[in-house]
Design an enzyme around this catalytic site. Structure first.
Site, PDB file in Angstrom:
ATOM      1  CG  MET A 106       1.432  -4.830  74.940  1.00 41.58           C
ATOM      2  SD  MET A 106       2.274  -3.668  76.009  1.00 41.58           S
ATOM      3  CE  MET A 106       0.929  -2.662  76.583  1.00 41.58           C
ATOM      4  CE  LYS A 148      10.233  -4.321  74.354  1.00 38.51           C
ATOM      5  NZ  LYS A 148       9.249  -5.142  74.997  1.00 38.51           N
ATOM      6  CG  ASP A 196       9.114   2.794  69.601  1.00 38.05           C
ATOM      7  OD1 ASP A 196      10.266   2.997  69.984  1.00 38.05           O
ATOM      8  OD2 ASP A 196       8.098   3.170  70.231  1.00 38.05           O
TER       9      ASP A 196
HETATM   10  N1  SAH Z   1       0.484   2.615  70.959  1.00 30.06           N
HETATM   11  C1  SAH Z   1       0.011   1.398  70.315  1.00 30.06           C
HETATM   12  C2  SAH Z   1      -0.018   0.217  71.256  1.00 30.06           C
HETATM   13  C3  SAH Z   1       1.334  -0.194  71.771  1.00 30.06           C
HETATM   14  S1  SAH Z   1       1.270  -1.614  72.791  1.00 30.06           S
HETATM   15  C4  SAH Z   1      -1.372   1.670  69.712  1.00 30.06           C
HETATM   16  O1  SAH Z   1      -1.980   2.705  70.007  1.00 30.06           O
HETATM   17  O2  SAH Z   1      -1.823   0.841  68.908  1.00 30.06           O
HETATM   18  C5  SAH Z   1       1.573  -2.889  71.614  1.00 30.06           C
HETATM   19  C6  SAH Z   1       0.346  -3.770  71.479  1.00 30.06           C
HETATM   20  O3  SAH Z   1      -0.579  -3.171  70.599  1.00 30.06           O
HETATM   21  C7  SAH Z   1       0.619  -5.140  70.877  1.00 30.06           C
HETATM   22  O4  SAH Z   1       1.048  -6.035  71.868  1.00 30.06           O
HETATM   23  C8  SAH Z   1      -0.746  -5.521  70.345  1.00 30.06           C
HETATM   24  O5  SAH Z   1      -1.584  -5.972  71.373  1.00 30.06           O
HETATM   25  C9  SAH Z   1      -1.279  -4.176  69.892  1.00 30.06           C
HETATM   26  N2  SAH Z   1      -1.093  -3.948  68.452  1.00 30.06           N
HETATM   27  C10 SAH Z   1      -0.354  -2.983  67.878  1.00 30.06           C
HETATM   28  N3  SAH Z   1      -0.488  -3.017  66.545  1.00 30.06           N
HETATM   29  C11 SAH Z   1      -1.325  -4.051  66.265  1.00 30.06           C
HETATM   30  C12 SAH Z   1      -1.878  -4.577  65.072  1.00 30.06           C
HETATM   31  N4  SAH Z   1      -1.577  -4.085  63.887  1.00 30.06           N
HETATM   32  N5  SAH Z   1      -2.731  -5.630  65.189  1.00 30.06           N
HETATM   33  C13 SAH Z   1      -3.057  -6.140  66.377  1.00 30.06           C
HETATM   34  N6  SAH Z   1      -2.576  -5.668  67.546  1.00 30.06           N
HETATM   35  C14 SAH Z   1      -1.726  -4.636  67.483  1.00 30.06           C
END
Ligand code: SAH
Length: 237
Positions: free
Chosen positions: A166, A54, A33
């Protein structure tokens, strides 16, 4: 044939596990992804790299299409890695992919990653639980599937700490809901691009956080644990 469902960690390329690196090294195909840092793909020195995330302005693959592609690649190759940001099972749809593989009788192995939900706060000295302050944590999506008939999230959480993923596009709406159940003066910390070089930290309260200029990717931490972060970093507000 085996598929490794692998978490890439929250952004900082050093926050990937040794187990993930070893899987990438032996992979023949990597389906990935949008990653915070594509440097980690360099470990997959012998693999065909397939982007399934995406793409702005273009049709992007549905989950069903990704599942089908994953199954096809697994049937055509010996070692496939499915790489996702953070942890694959935290709002990563890893569960759905695991079920699709199971249905086809394809062997899989699961390699967790540091989720941004915990790793990003931890990196800045923001504990999600803290003795005497927070004994419970709710992890919630701020963006439910708009095709759902009825909303599942009610925002009436009892937990001391709430972490929203998100959550930026609907922030004002969701914070208004939370304020029905929590004091408007409850501290809030937003972490943009957590664990990365361009990380930004914004603090405030439920009442004023939406006035600040916040850009995704970001997550929102709500609760008095934010006071611990402020104390450690000597932030007075
Ligand atoms: N599987 C991922 C989450 C996917 S959903 C995990 O465990 O981290 C995607 C959301 O994760 C984004 O919309 C944001 O809210 C958060 N996110 C992912 N990476 C981030 C980062 N480096 N800093 C802040 N938020 C993050």
């Amino acid at each position: 044939m085996v598929v490794y469902l692998v978490g890439a960690g929250p952004g900082d390329p050093e926050l990937i596990t040794l187990k993930a690196i070893n899987a990438l090294k032996k992979a023949e195909v990597v389906l990935y992804d949008k990653l915070a840092n594509e440097e980690i793909l360099e470990y997959a020195e012998n693999a065909k790299l397939v982007y399934v995330g995406k793409q702005a302005g273009q049709h992007y693959k549905t989950q069903d299409e990704i599942n089908k592609l994953l199954v096809k690649e697994a049937k055509d190759n010996n070692i496939v890695v499915r790489l996702k940001g953070g942890d694959p099972f935290v709002f990563g749809r890893g569960g759905e992919e695991m079920l699709a593989l199971k249905k086809e009788g394809i062997k899989f192995e699961l390699i967790p990653g540091v989720t941004s939900a915990i790793g990003a706060p931890t990196t800045i000295g923001l504990p999600v639980t803290h003795r005497g302050i927070a004994t419970s944590l709710t992890l919630v999506t701020g963006h439910e599937d708009p095709t759902k008939k009825e909303k599942q999230v009610k925002w009436d959480f009892k937990a001391d700490t709430i972490v929203i993923l998100m959550g930026i596009s609907n922030l004002a709406e969701n914070i208004a809901e939370i304020m029905k159940y929590k004091d408007p003066s409850t501290p809030v910390c937003v972490i943009e691009n957590g664990t990365m070089e361009n990380q930004r930290i914004i603090t405030g309260t439920l009442e004023n956080i939406t006035e600040k200029n916040i850009k995704p990717p970001a997550l929102v931490v709500i609760g008095h644990v934010v006071d611990v972060f402020k104390e450690i970093n000597q932030i007075d507000e």
